[in-house]
Write a protein that holds these residues in place. Structure first.
Motif, PDB file in Angstrom:
ATOM      1  N   GLU A 150     -31.553  86.565  -6.218  1.00 17.84           N
ATOM      2  CA  GLU A 150     -31.403  87.565  -7.272  1.00 17.84           C
ATOM      3  C   GLU A 150     -30.230  87.189  -8.186  1.00 17.84           C
ATOM      4  O   GLU A 150     -30.312  87.298  -9.413  1.00 17.84           O
ATOM      5  CB  GLU A 150     -31.153  88.928  -6.630  1.00 17.84           C
ATOM      6  N   GLY A 151     -29.134  86.734  -7.584  1.00 16.69           N
ATOM      7  CA  GLY A 151     -27.976  86.307  -8.382  1.00 16.69           C
ATOM      8  C   GLY A 151     -28.290  85.074  -9.223  1.00 16.69           C
ATOM      9  O   GLY A 151     -27.835  84.960 -10.367  1.00 16.69           O
ATOM     10  N   MET A 152     -29.078  84.144  -8.666  1.00 20.51           N
ATOM     11  CA  MET A 152     -29.473  82.948  -9.429  1.00 20.51           C
ATOM     12  C   MET A 152     -30.371  83.314 -10.597  1.00 20.51           C
ATOM     13  O   MET A 152     -30.302  82.692 -11.661  1.00 20.51           O
ATOM     14  CB  MET A 152     -30.189  81.951  -8.524  1.00 20.51           C
ATOM     15  N   ALA A 153     -31.204  84.316 -10.414  1.00 18.85           N
ATOM     16  CA  ALA A 153     -32.076  84.745 -11.501  1.00 18.85           C
ATOM     17  C   ALA A 153     -31.276  85.428 -12.608  1.00 18.85           C
ATOM     18  O   ALA A 153     -31.601  85.287 -13.792  1.00 18.85           O
ATOM     19  CB  ALA A 153     -33.145  85.696 -10.970  1.00 18.85           C
ATOM     20  N   ARG A 154     -30.236  86.138 -12.229  1.00 20.12           N
ATOM     21  CA  ARG A 154     -29.426  86.837 -13.237  1.00 20.12           C
ATOM     22  C   ARG A 154     -28.492  85.885 -13.981  1.00 20.12           C
ATOM     23  O   ARG A 154     -28.261  86.051 -15.179  1.00 20.12           O
ATOM     24  CB  ARG A 154     -28.590  87.932 -12.572  1.00 20.12           C
ATOM     25  N   GLN A 155     -27.929  84.901 -13.271  1.00 13.94           N
ATOM     26  CA  GLN A 155     -27.014  83.943 -13.897  1.00 13.94           C
ATOM     27  C   GLN A 155     -27.386  82.529 -13.439  1.00 13.94           C
ATOM     28  O   GLN A 155     -26.827  82.016 -12.466  1.00 13.94           O
ATOM     29  CB  GLN A 155     -25.572  84.242 -13.518  1.00 13.94           C
ATOM     30  N   PRO A 156     -28.313  81.894 -14.133  1.00 13.52           N
ATOM     31  CA  PRO A 156     -28.755  80.557 -13.716  1.00 13.52           C
ATOM     32  C   PRO A 156     -27.641  79.507 -13.710  1.00 13.52           C
ATOM     33  O   PRO A 156     -27.698  78.550 -12.938  1.00 13.52           O
ATOM     34  CB  PRO A 156     -29.827  80.199 -14.746  1.00 13.52           C
ATOM     35  N   GLU A 157     -26.613  79.689 -14.525  1.00 11.02           N
ATOM     36  CA  GLU A 157     -25.536  78.692 -14.565  1.00 11.02           C
ATOM     37  C   GLU A 157     -24.681  78.718 -13.299  1.00 11.02           C
ATOM     38  O   GLU A 157     -23.960  77.764 -13.021  1.00 11.02           O
ATOM     39  CB  GLU A 157     -24.653  78.903 -15.812  1.00 11.02           C
ATOM     40  N   MET A 158     -24.771  79.777 -12.520  1.00 10.59           N
ATOM     41  CA  MET A 158     -24.019  79.884 -11.271  1.00 10.59           C
ATOM     42  C   MET A 158     -24.845  79.479 -10.054  1.00 10.59           C
ATOM     43  O   MET A 158     -24.407  79.648  -8.917  1.00 10.59           O
ATOM     44  CB  MET A 158     -23.542  81.333 -11.075  1.00 10.59           C
ATOM     45  N   ALA A 159     -26.021  78.921 -10.273  1.00  5.95           N
ATOM     46  CA  ALA A 159     -26.944  78.620  -9.173  1.00  5.95           C
ATOM     47  C   ALA A 159     -26.321  77.676  -8.144  1.00  5.95           C
ATOM     48  O   ALA A 159     -26.501  77.869  -6.938  1.00  5.95           O
ATOM     49  CB  ALA A 159     -28.246  78.035  -9.719  1.00  5.95           C
ATOM     50  N   THR A 167     -24.430  77.059  -2.596  1.00  6.43           N
ATOM     51  CA  THR A 167     -23.449  76.598  -1.610  1.00  6.43           C
ATOM     52  C   THR A 167     -22.957  77.756  -0.749  1.00  6.43           C
ATOM     53  O   THR A 167     -22.898  77.655   0.481  1.00  6.43           O
ATOM     54  CB  THR A 167     -22.255  75.936  -2.323  1.00  6.43           C
ATOM     55  N   THR A 168     -22.628  78.852  -1.389  1.00 11.10           N
ATOM     56  CA  THR A 168     -22.166  80.028  -0.660  1.00 11.10           C
ATOM     57  C   THR A 168     -23.268  80.581   0.245  1.00 11.10           C
ATOM     58  O   THR A 168     -23.004  81.025   1.366  1.00 11.10           O
ATOM     59  CB  THR A 168     -21.696  81.109  -1.649  1.00 11.10           C
ATOM     60  N   MET A 169     -24.513  80.532  -0.231  1.00 15.98           N
ATOM     61  CA  MET A 169     -25.635  81.017   0.564  1.00 15.98           C
ATOM     62  C   MET A 169     -25.780  80.200   1.842  1.00 15.98           C
ATOM     63  O   MET A 169     -25.965  80.753   2.932  1.00 15.98           O
ATOM     64  CB  MET A 169     -26.931  80.956  -0.241  1.00 15.98           C
ATOM     65  N   PHE A 170     -25.692  78.872   1.733  1.00 14.20           N
ATOM     66  CA  PHE A 170     -25.843  78.033   2.924  1.00 14.20           C
ATOM     67  C   PHE A 170     -24.692  78.229   3.909  1.00 14.20           C
ATOM     68  O   PHE A 170     -24.884  78.193   5.124  1.00 14.20           O
ATOM     69  CB  PHE A 170     -25.989  76.562   2.543  1.00 14.20           C
TER      70      PHE A 170
END
Length: 79
Positions: free
Chosen positions: A42-51, A56-59
């Motif tokens: 959801e965060g990647m969809a909202r801010q693709p530049e922070m993917a 990394t944080t997700m893993f």
């Protein structure tokens, strides 16, 4: 003869409880990983530049949550 049968019955009951305990111990990490990955996507969809940073944080989060499942496995064997 009766003592042997009782010992076998007690042993199988303890093994069954360990299996049930580990099954319950996997519910928490399973839900945790599901929520974690969902929120990261959801965060990647909202801010693709922070993917990259979010991935990394997700893993890292997945590794910590998965440690709970391994602790549950070890506790099932110990008890």
């Amino acid at each position: 003869m009766n003592e042997i049968i009782l010992a076998q019955a007690t042993e199988s009951t303890v093994t069954g409880l360990g299996t049930i305990g580990y099954g319950l111990a996997t519910i928490g990490p399973g839900l945790g990983i599901g929520i974690l990955v969902g929120k990261a996507l959801e965060g990647m969809a909202r801010q693709p530049e922070m993917a990259g940073q979010l991935r990394t944080t997700m893993f890292l989060g997945i590794a910590f949550v998965e440690a709970l499942a391994l602790i549950g496995l070890v506790a099932g064997f110990l008890f």
